[in-house]
Scaffold this motif. Structure first.
Motif, mmCIF file in Angstrom:
data_model
loop_
_atom_site.group_PDB
_atom_site.id
_atom_site.type_symbol
_atom_site.label_atom_id
_atom_site.label_comp_id
_atom_site.label_asym_id
_atom_site.label_seq_id
_atom_site.Cartn_x
_atom_site.Cartn_y
_atom_site.Cartn_z
ATOM 1 N N GLY A 31 55.178 -18.194 45.950
ATOM 2 C CA GLY A 31 55.710 -18.908 47.220
ATOM 3 C C GLY A 31 55.418 -20.406 47.676
ATOM 4 N N ALA A 32 55.544 -21.304 46.798
ATOM 5 C CA ALA A 32 55.371 -22.669 46.929
ATOM 6 C C ALA A 32 56.201 -23.554 46.133
ATOM 7 C CB ALA A 32 53.850 -23.107 46.239
ATOM 8 N N THR A 33 56.488 -24.658 46.825
ATOM 9 C CA THR A 33 57.561 -25.510 46.406
ATOM 10 C C THR A 33 56.926 -26.550 45.402
ATOM 11 O OG1 THR A 33 58.977 -25.348 48.307
ATOM 12 C CG2 THR A 33 59.347 -27.226 46.927
ATOM 13 N N PRO A 34 57.248 -26.715 44.277
ATOM 14 C CA PRO A 34 56.716 -27.684 43.398
ATOM 15 C C PRO A 34 56.929 -29.252 43.906
ATOM 16 C CG PRO A 34 58.676 -26.691 42.186
ATOM 17 C CD PRO A 34 58.476 -26.077 43.503
ATOM 18 N N VAL A 35 55.749 -29.904 43.892
ATOM 19 C CA VAL A 35 55.835 -31.212 44.206
ATOM 20 C C VAL A 35 55.048 -32.059 43.322
ATOM 21 C CG1 VAL A 35 56.518 -30.853 46.805
ATOM 22 C CG2 VAL A 35 54.095 -31.305 45.986
ATOM 23 N N LEU A 36 55.226 -33.529 43.424
ATOM 24 C CA LEU A 36 54.726 -34.295 42.752
ATOM 25 C C LEU A 36 54.236 -35.732 43.693
ATOM 26 C CD1 LEU A 36 53.210 -35.345 40.286
ATOM 27 C CD2 LEU A 36 55.302 -36.343 39.675
ATOM 28 N N SER A 37 53.046 -35.805 43.896
ATOM 29 C CA SER A 37 52.383 -37.069 44.486
ATOM 30 C C SER A 37 51.362 -37.731 44.021
ATOM 31 C CB SER A 37 52.354 -36.901 46.046
ATOM 32 O OG SER A 37 51.449 -35.822 46.321
ATOM 33 N N VAL A 38 51.110 -37.729 42.651
ATOM 34 C CA VAL A 38 50.068 -38.170 41.801
ATOM 35 C C VAL A 38 49.896 -39.840 41.916
ATOM 36 C CG1 VAL A 38 48.517 -38.313 39.891
ATOM 37 C CG2 VAL A 38 49.844 -36.010 40.642
ATOM 38 N N SER A 39 51.060 -40.459 42.035
ATOM 39 C CA SER A 39 51.221 -41.750 42.040
ATOM 40 C C SER A 39 50.102 -42.400 43.062
ATOM 41 C CB SER A 39 52.274 -42.539 41.959
ATOM 42 O OG SER A 39 53.010 -42.088 40.894
ATOM 43 N N LEU A 40 49.023 -43.295 42.832
ATOM 44 C CA LEU A 40 48.291 -43.748 43.678
ATOM 45 C C LEU A 40 48.353 -45.112 44.283
ATOM 46 C CD1 LEU A 40 45.578 -42.727 44.942
ATOM 47 C CD2 LEU A 40 44.190 -43.663 43.118
ATOM 48 N N ARG A 41 48.258 -45.358 45.416
ATOM 49 C CA ARG A 41 48.037 -46.555 45.899
ATOM 50 C C ARG A 41 47.145 -46.758 46.950
ATOM 51 N NH1 ARG A 41 51.243 -46.601 42.399
ATOM 52 N NH2 ARG A 41 53.273 -47.121 42.463
ATOM 53 N N VAL A 42 46.231 -48.091 46.823
ATOM 54 C CA VAL A 42 45.362 -48.223 47.724
ATOM 55 C C VAL A 42 45.804 -49.248 48.785
ATOM 56 C CG1 VAL A 42 43.018 -48.969 48.076
ATOM 57 C CG2 VAL A 42 43.714 -47.649 46.031
ATOM 58 N N ALA A 43 45.660 -48.840 50.190
ATOM 59 C CA ALA A 43 46.265 -49.755 51.234
ATOM 60 C C ALA A 43 45.555 -50.888 51.584
ATOM 61 C CB ALA A 43 46.079 -49.059 52.667
ATOM 62 N N LEU A 147 54.489 -27.901 39.318
ATOM 63 C CA LEU A 147 53.324 -27.638 40.222
ATOM 64 C C LEU A 147 53.710 -27.090 41.480
ATOM 65 C CD1 LEU A 147 51.403 -31.048 39.603
ATOM 66 C CD2 LEU A 147 50.597 -29.023 38.912
ATOM 67 N N THR A 148 52.843 -26.136 41.912
ATOM 68 C CA THR A 148 52.940 -25.665 43.448
ATOM 69 C C THR A 148 52.471 -26.816 44.276
ATOM 70 O OG1 THR A 148 50.638 -24.481 43.203
ATOM 71 C CG2 THR A 148 52.612 -23.281 42.521
ATOM 72 N N GLU A 149 52.746 -26.529 45.611
ATOM 73 C CA GLU A 149 52.119 -27.377 46.667
ATOM 74 C C GLU A 149 50.666 -27.314 46.719
ATOM 75 O OE1 GLU A 149 54.081 -26.140 50.155
ATOM 76 O OE2 GLU A 149 55.760 -27.548 49.867
#
Length: 218
Positions: A31-43, A147-149
């Motif tokens: 029951g989870a939508t796979p997502v990717l947000s690993v790329s990292l930025r530092v403000a 990946l799952t959420e």
């Protein structure tokens, strides 16, 4: 010389060429939508900022895009997580897969703490089947279960906590396990809790997270 992340990605691309069927088994309710947000930025003003999610990406793509601050043990844990999801015949790689990956890799402080408290790969597999259900006998997982959420949240938590600490070194498998534990609704947290992991053990692991980052092999 190839980095650990590149080597792991190459290894995953070499995996079994057997056909993969992408319809999810009816008995598994991830029951989870796979997502990717690993790329990292530092403000510029300070503090972590993660990139927008990119849906449907496989974990080898995650490995290829991991920041260099991830330890080789953590990268190997990611690679093993996908393989464990396929062994369980699950359509996605969730927090339960990440937990199994840590145990299969086996050399991190997180894996050693789990084993010292009686939390083994076999027990996690059995409990995953109890929590998520068993896959149908003739279902085959995608070659690269995305990946799952919940799994993505565990990765994001690990990155954010490392950045907030202000300490030098890498994001390790210890941070990853703590990320799994941080999400009380995730399968990984439920499995850990059922096997005796608790907040006290999490605090003990948090104390050693920085130490492992300093000694992690490249």
């Amino acid at each position: 010389m190839a980095t650990a992340a590149q080597a792991a990605a190459a290894f995953l691309s070499f995996l079994s060429s057997s056909p993969s069927h992408h319809s999810a088994p009816s008995s598994v309710s991830l029951g989870a939508t796979p997502v990717l947000s690993v790329s990292l930025r530092v403000a510029a003003a300070g503090g972590p900022r993660l990139s927008p999610p990119l849906r449907g990406r496989r974990i080898s793509a995650v490995i290829a895009q991991l920041p260099t601050a991830w330890s080789s043990r953590a990268v190997r844990s990611f690679a093993m997580a996908e393989l464990e999801a396929r062994k369980m015949r699950y359509p996605t790689t969730g927090t339960e897969g990440l937990l199994m990956g840590i145990l299969v890799e086996g050399t991190s402080g997180a894996a050693k703490l789990l084993r010292a408290n009686g939390i083994t790969l076999l027990k996690v597999r059995e409990e995953a089947a109890n929590v998520l259900g068993k896959s149908e006998m003739f279902y085959f997982s995608p070659m690269h279960p995305p990946l799952t959420e919940a799994a993505q949240r565990a990765l994001d938590w690990a990155v954010n906590e490392k950045l907030k600490s202000g300490e030098d070194g890498e994001v390790t498998a210890n941070h990853l396990l703590l990320g799994i534990w941080s999400d009380k609704e995730s399968a990984g947290h439920k499995i850990l809790a059922s096997l005796g992991f608790d907040d006290e053990k999490a605090r003990l692991l948090a104390k050693t997270a920085g130490e492992e980052a300093a000694t992690s092999p490249r």
